[in-house]
Design a protein around this motif. Sequence first.
Motif: not given
Ligand SMILES: [Fe+2]
Length: 375
Positions: A177, A179, A313
């Motif tokens: 995803h 952030e 990440h």
């Molecule tokens: Fe994250």
Amino acid sequence: MESLLLTSVNEPQSVSDLITQPPLAPAIIQITADEREEITSIGKYLKRKYGSYERADYIAALHMNAFRLLPERIVRLLNRLGTDFSARQYGAVVLKGLIEVDHEALGATPASWREMDKERIVEYGFISSLLHGAVPSKPVQYYAQRKGGGLLHAIIPDAGMAWSQTGSGSKTELFVHTEDAFLFNAADFLSFLYLRNEEQVPSMLYSIRSHQQDAAVLQPLFAPIYTCPKDANYAGQEAIGEGITTSVLYGNSKAPFIRFDAAEQIYNTEAGQSAGAMEHLKAFWKEARELIYCDFIPESGDLIFVNNHLCAHGRSAFTAGFRNEGGNMVPCERRMMLRMMSKTSLLHIQQVAHPYNPYLVMEEHYGKVYTSVQN
Ligand SMILES: [Fe+2]
């Protein structure tokens, strides 16, 4: 050897390489013993001088300190990440062996982030913030995460949250995803500093740049038709919000930016995606999954620096507090990682910032600002 590492992944060898070879992995930069010693002593020096990396006079002087104190090679590398958004830019870099972690001074990994003694991680906050300062970018905090919770967040597996799709989870894969994909003003840059990873959990990175430029699955993602509930720290109607839809890709049509959360947008059955939107997301995810990079297992002292508009990440599932030794699971200290987030422009986030703290983002969900908070 080091200059080779610097150029081996992201530098095109020729114009044709630039067109035909999308980057598939981040550059892994081996920090030298001299650089590591320098950086470790900078952290101690700044702790003595300022006491806290959140002090207004330190943050105001962040860029000056970053350019003056950090080893030049690292400043140049981060400058480049802050200016190169081209088709050849992967969007993340690994700084291998950045710091020496004093495990005795750090003590045992606490039960969760709530019990973290912040005094024990002050030096690491200074070092992380200097790296963001070198981009240059300014560390910020989000009310949507831990009600702010300071500029540096300890990410620790929490037994009570083991099955959740959050940083406190462990037993399930944390899907890749970007952030805070549910915010318009999500972080521009992220740093993940690993203090411990004795469980040997691989980190996952996925770059939008890893697709072929003309990949058919990308074009539909520019349409503003996708929902993204707030992350797994929220539930039910509170997570769904007002049903605002937005695009997954934005910016340059040939070298786009991405805002994406696989868990919330594809696997969350309450996301309320239209059938058409879900079809496009699934076609994209089928291709994207194959491009996830998960060959890197962080060790104590390693740091991953990420452009949150280019690179998502995540991490593999793991059993917190146990490592595999010759096929046997033996107890070990639990994983501990420190995350910092930053924005390159404070000016552009002020419409959603706290009126008394320009570094605190009060955006709740796609432009909506928290209203029930006392200012
Ligand atoms: Fe994250």
